[in-house]
Scaffold this active site. Structure first.
Site, PDB file in Angstrom:
ATOM      1  N   LYS A 177       0.854  -1.178   0.000  1.00  0.00           N
ATOM      2  CA  LYS A 177       0.000   0.000   0.000  1.00  0.00           C
ATOM      3  C   LYS A 177       0.890   1.227   0.000  1.00  0.00           C
ATOM      4  CE  LYS A 177      -3.660   2.287   2.587  1.00  0.00           C
ATOM      5  NZ  LYS A 177      -4.571   2.193   3.738  1.00  0.00           N
ATOM      6  N   ARG A 237     -10.520  10.533   1.940  1.00  0.00           N
ATOM      7  CA  ARG A 237     -10.375  11.307   3.183  1.00  0.00           C
ATOM      8  C   ARG A 237     -11.638  12.122   3.431  1.00  0.00           C
ATOM      9  NH1 ARG A 237      -4.224  11.456   3.192  1.00  0.00           N
ATOM     10  NH2 ARG A 237      -3.933   9.196   2.996  1.00  0.00           N
ATOM     11  N   ARG A 265       1.237   9.916   5.600  1.00  0.00           N
ATOM     12  CA  ARG A 265       1.451   8.581   6.168  1.00  0.00           C
ATOM     13  C   ARG A 265       2.767   7.969   5.677  1.00  0.00           C
ATOM     14  NH1 ARG A 265      -3.655   8.067   8.050  1.00  0.00           N
ATOM     15  NH2 ARG A 265      -5.454   8.266   6.679  1.00  0.00           N
ATOM     16  N   GLU A 312       7.385  -6.951   1.154  1.00  0.00           N
ATOM     17  CA  GLU A 312       6.179  -6.856   1.998  1.00  0.00           C
ATOM     18  C   GLU A 312       5.237  -8.037   1.732  1.00  0.00           C
ATOM     19  OE1 GLU A 312       5.359  -4.938   4.418  1.00  0.00           O
ATOM     20  OE2 GLU A 312       6.279  -2.967   4.235  1.00  0.00           O
ATOM     21  N   LYS A 341      -2.275  -1.561  -3.741  1.00  0.00           N
ATOM     22  CA  LYS A 341      -3.159  -0.400  -3.683  1.00  0.00           C
ATOM     23  C   LYS A 341      -2.360   0.878  -3.720  1.00  0.00           C
ATOM     24  CE  LYS A 341      -6.261   1.710  -0.425  1.00  0.00           C
ATOM     25  NZ  LYS A 341      -6.826   1.656   0.885  1.00  0.00           N
ATOM     26  N   SER A 351     -10.290   5.648  -4.419  1.00  0.00           N
ATOM     27  CA  SER A 351     -11.211   6.778  -4.591  1.00  0.00           C
ATOM     28  C   SER A 351     -10.768   7.747  -5.689  1.00  0.00           C
ATOM     29  CB  SER A 351     -11.355   7.514  -3.266  1.00  0.00           C
ATOM     30  OG  SER A 351     -10.103   7.929  -2.769  1.00  0.00           O
ATOM     31  N   TYR A 393     -15.215   1.081  -6.648  1.00  0.00           N
ATOM     32  CA  TYR A 393     -16.496   1.760  -6.410  1.00  0.00           C
ATOM     33  C   TYR A 393     -17.435   1.615  -7.615  1.00  0.00           C
ATOM     34  CZ  TYR A 393     -13.689   3.566  -2.600  1.00  0.00           C
ATOM     35  OH  TYR A 393     -12.878   3.650  -1.497  1.00  0.00           O
TER      36      TYR A 393
END
Ligand code: PBG
Length: 321
Positions: free
Chosen positions: A194, A204, A215, A231, A246, A272, A311
């Site tokens: 990610k 957000r 982040r 990872e 992602k 998004s 979505y």
């Protein structure tokens, strides 16, 4: 004589017969937001067609997912009150756990019910974990909360918990906690690769995030792919049943490398910002919504993702019927 690849492109049935990649509703998972304390679904301005749901309307959406033959639904909670440690995430009466219970009761085993296992929607500082005395996100203290959160989600009925906080060792800690509580069948979908991405922007707004800053000390740098493979290896070794990349579209090389390497199913999340960009361009008349969305999803499948979170999930069966 010349080679004529065009021979196979001459009409729709022939093209469909030789298509190497298909978009099937079962491959798709719909991410859904459930907000505490609202009485009507609330539109998210930056994500046309996406709402924050009430407990009633999320159950309706889940029924629509079943009717459309989707693979799954991924629930995100938007609590009314946030605090430093994200208490609402662990509370059986917290919005996400209540919604999981309602949705699982409604759909049984007809739809895979997934839970976002992360604290950022529940913390007042908006970070994915707890903050130590130096203002840093405390990896190991956060993992202890993730473990409790995952157990609460499993207890509420989630088939799948999806740790998305990018803490080191989160999968191992969650697996151990689930097993200790008898949830040996609860699946872990690890957000393994990610990235710290600008494409999360509209999300957000969707979760009314209180994040200041970024982040970047826990999510990955867009420059790296070798790190993603590390990872993924670590998460599989820790017990991940599925791994995820992602965002999707800017990271199709990572999806392809993950698919090549992984011994477990690979998912990709069309986030998004990817959704909003397609909508925004279509609203301006610059691209065609349906064909651009289907092309983007097909490319994510072609890159090697078996499961796609999007979505657009409920639109696809309508568009391809
Ligand atoms: C963290 C989480 C995020 C998204 C999914 N899980 C936000 C973040 O890391 O900032 C983003 C999803 C999207 O943009 O659609 N709980």
């Amino acid at each position: 004589m010349i080679e004529r690849p065009r021979r196979l492109r001459q009409n729709p049935v022939l093209r469909s017969l030789v298509a190497e990649t298909r978009l099937h509703p079962r491959d798709l998972v719909l991410p859904v937001f459930v907000a505490e304390g609202i009485t009507e679904p609330r539109p998210i301005a930056s994500m046309p067609g996406v709402d924050q749901h009430t407990l009633d309307s999320v159950v309706e959406v889940a029924h629509r997912c079943v009717a459309a033959g989707l693979g799954g639904i991924m629930l995100f909670g938007v609590p009314q009150h946030k605090d430093a440690t994200g208490t609402g995430a662990l509370d059986p009466d917290g919005i996400l756990n209540v919604a999981l219970r309602a949705v699982r009761e409604a759909v049984g085993d007809d739809l895979v019910v997934m839970a976002d296992t992360c604290l950022d929607e529940f913390t007042d500082h908006g970070h994915c974990g707890v903050i130590d005395e130096h203002g840093r996100v405390d990896n190991d203290a956060t993992n202890l909360l993730y473990a409790e959160m995952a157990v609460a989600q499993a207890r509420a009925g989630a088939h799948v918990v999806a740790p998305s906080g990018m803490m080191d060792g989160q999968v191992a800690v969650i697996r151990e906690a689930l097993d200790a509580e008898g949830f040996t069948d609860t699946v872990i979908l690890a957000y393994s690769a990610k990235y710290a991405s600008a494409f999360f922007g509209p999300f957000r707004e969707a979760v009314q995030s209180s994040l200041q800053g970024d982040r970047r000390t826990y999510q990955q740098d867009a420059a790296n792919i070798v790190e993603s493979l590390r990872e993924i290896d670590l998460d599989i070794a820790e017990g991940a049943d599925m791994v995820m990349v992602k965002p999707a579209m800017s990271y199709l090389d990572v999806v392809a490398a993950a698919a090549e390497r992984s011994s477990v199913p690979v998912a990709a999340y069309q986030v998004s910002g990817e959704y909003s960009m397609i909508h925004a361009a279509a609203a301006n008349g610059w691209i065609d919504l349906r064909s651009a969305a289907l092309e983007s999803l097909t490319s994510i499948r072609r890159a090697g993702a078996q499961v796609v979170l999007t979505y657009f999930a409920l639109d696809v069966p309508e568009w391809t019927a």
